[in-house]
Design a protein around this motif. Structure first.
Motif, PDB file in Angstrom:
ATOM      1  N   ASP A 172      -1.907  -8.031 -21.489  1.00 15.45           N
ATOM      2  CA  ASP A 172      -0.629  -7.556 -22.019  1.00 15.45           C
ATOM      3  C   ASP A 172       0.270  -7.055 -20.899  1.00 15.45           C
ATOM      4  O   ASP A 172       1.484  -7.277 -20.923  1.00 15.45           O
ATOM      5  CB  ASP A 172      -0.861  -6.428 -23.039  1.00 15.45           C
ATOM      6  N   ILE A 173      -0.334  -6.356 -19.928  1.00 14.92           N
ATOM      7  CA  ILE A 173       0.437  -5.857 -18.787  1.00 14.92           C
ATOM      8  C   ILE A 173       1.033  -7.022 -17.994  1.00 14.92           C
ATOM      9  O   ILE A 173       2.196  -6.994 -17.594  1.00 14.92           O
ATOM     10  CB  ILE A 173      -0.452  -4.983 -17.876  1.00 14.92           C
ATOM     11  N   ARG A 174       0.221  -8.060 -17.786  1.00 13.27           N
ATOM     12  CA  ARG A 174       0.715  -9.227 -17.048  1.00 13.27           C
ATOM     13  C   ARG A 174       1.855  -9.909 -17.799  1.00 13.27           C
ATOM     14  O   ARG A 174       2.887 -10.260 -17.216  1.00 13.27           O
ATOM     15  CB  ARG A 174      -0.414 -10.219 -16.818  1.00 13.27           C
ATOM     16  N   ASP A 175       1.670 -10.095 -19.117  1.00 15.34           N
ATOM     17  CA  ASP A 175       2.704 -10.764 -19.913  1.00 15.34           C
ATOM     18  C   ASP A 175       3.986  -9.940 -19.954  1.00 15.34           C
ATOM     19  O   ASP A 175       5.094 -10.489 -19.909  1.00 15.34           O
ATOM     20  CB  ASP A 175       2.183 -10.999 -21.335  1.00 15.34           C
TER      21      ASP A 175
ATOM     22  N   ALA B 290       5.722 -10.229 -16.584  1.00 15.12           N
ATOM     23  CA  ALA B 290       6.302 -11.553 -16.356  1.00 15.12           C
ATOM     24  C   ALA B 290       7.713 -11.661 -16.930  1.00 15.12           C
ATOM     25  O   ALA B 290       8.516 -12.488 -16.483  1.00 15.12           O
ATOM     26  CB  ALA B 290       5.410 -12.629 -16.960  1.00 15.12           C
ATOM     27  N   GLU B 291       8.023 -10.818 -17.917  1.00 10.81           N
ATOM     28  CA  GLU B 291       9.350 -10.836 -18.533  1.00 10.81           C
ATOM     29  C   GLU B 291      10.361 -10.005 -17.749  1.00 10.81           C
ATOM     30  O   GLU B 291      11.556 -10.037 -18.049  1.00 10.81           O
ATOM     31  CB  GLU B 291       9.265 -10.290 -19.964  1.00 10.81           C
ATOM     32  N   SER B 292       9.887  -9.251 -16.772  1.00  3.04           N
ATOM     33  CA  SER B 292      10.773  -8.377 -16.004  1.00  3.04           C
ATOM     34  C   SER B 292      11.632  -9.187 -15.037  1.00  3.04           C
ATOM     35  O   SER B 292      11.213 -10.214 -14.505  1.00  3.04           O
ATOM     36  CB  SER B 292       9.957  -7.339 -15.231  1.00  3.04           C
TER      37      SER B 292
ATOM     38  N   PHE C 204       9.274  -6.994  -7.942  1.00  2.09           N
ATOM     39  CA  PHE C 204       8.205  -6.032  -7.671  1.00  2.09           C
ATOM     40  C   PHE C 204       7.341  -5.807  -8.904  1.00  2.09           C
ATOM     41  O   PHE C 204       6.103  -5.764  -8.803  1.00  2.09           O
ATOM     42  CB  PHE C 204       8.811  -4.704  -7.208  1.00  2.09           C
ATOM     43  N   VAL C 205       7.972  -5.675 -10.048  1.00  2.00           N
ATOM     44  CA  VAL C 205       7.233  -5.446 -11.294  1.00  2.00           C
ATOM     45  C   VAL C 205       6.373  -6.661 -11.620  1.00  2.00           C
ATOM     46  O   VAL C 205       5.208  -6.526 -12.025  1.00  2.00           O
ATOM     47  CB  VAL C 205       8.199  -5.128 -12.456  1.00  2.00           C
TER      48      VAL C 205
END
Length: 254
Positions: free
Chosen positions: A180-183, A186-188, A192-193
């Motif tokens: 969930d953190i990766r997904d 990825a939308e950021s 850096f994020v």
């Protein structure tokens, strides 16, 4: 190898005498036994709820046992200063860490089996149909606990019990959210994020890969390739973390 198994057997005996172990086991059996009541109070498929609650209790309390007993494996030896006696004997520090780790895994395997039998009895008494996949859930839970225990041992090699507990619990929480953190990252729009969340995903364990409770309870077939890959991932990750723990412990000055 004989020294490793001697340390593992001794660790198993010590862990079985640990009062925290029995306290957590007692609280683990409560939700398993009360799953019948929860099933009656919940709208839905009764037997599946009973089974799911019991399996969740095994995973949660197994995790707590792995952490709170695991962090004491090394710290207890340091606090009692018995580590100096061990260090003076012809036992390598690598053998010491691996033996401690394997000893706790033996205890966890026994506890998972015990809680699994208790949950199975509860499920059968409530009319649930239990197939061979039930054993698969317990096996995957044990693989997850192998990874968690490895981290508990790792943290205990360089910090105290309080921080080791915090780090271990944080790893478990993040480990169940890595995808969930990766997904989310990825939308950021910030590079850096995106890179930071991707790094979290690849560095920390993806513990959700071992969670097959929903699929088994609802009769959803799981590809054999997925199961083999998940087990190999858990074993490899555990070995890497324990190797790092042994390296850090070897570098400490006693």
């Amino acid at each position: 190898m004989s020294r490793i198994w001697a340390i593992a057997a001794n660790t198993q005996r010590e862990a079985i005498r640990n009062r925290i172990l029995y306290a957590l086991l007692f609280f683990a059996l409560i939700p398993i036994a009360s799953a019948t009541l929860l099933g009656h109070l919940t709208v839905g498929e009764y037997t599946k709820i009973v089974m799911d609650v019991g399996l969740a209790a095994i995973a949660i309390f197994g995790t707590l046992i792995a952490i709170f007993v695991g962090i004491g494996l090394v710290n207890r030896e340091i606090e009692r200063k018995t580590i100096y006696t061990i260090a003076s004997k012809p036992v390598s520090r690598v053998s010491f860490i691996v033996g401690k780790y394997l000893g706790l895994l033996m205890v966890l395997a026994m506890l998972v089996a015990l809680m699994g039998v208790a949950n199975l009895i509860s499920a059968l008494l409530n009319g649930a149909t239990v197939g061979p996949a039930y054993a698969l859930v317990l096996a995957m839970t044990l693989v997850e606990l192998m990874v968690i225990t490895a981290f508990a041992v790792l943290y205990s090699t360089f910090t105290g019990p309080t921080l080791a507990s915090f780090f271990s619990l944080s790893t478990v929480v993040i480990g169940h959210l890595t995808q969930d953190i990766r997904d989310f990252g990825a939308e950021s729009e910030m590079a850096f994020v995106r890179h930071a969340t991707a790094a979290v995903y690849w560095v920390l364990p993806n513990l959700e890969t071992f969670n097959i409770r929903t699929e088994v309870v609802h009769g959803i077939a799981l590809p054999a390739e997925f199961l083999v890959t998940s087990v190999a991932y858990g074993l490899g990750y555990s070995a890497a973390v324990i190797a790092l723990a042994a390296l850090i412990f070897h570098s400490r000055d006693f």
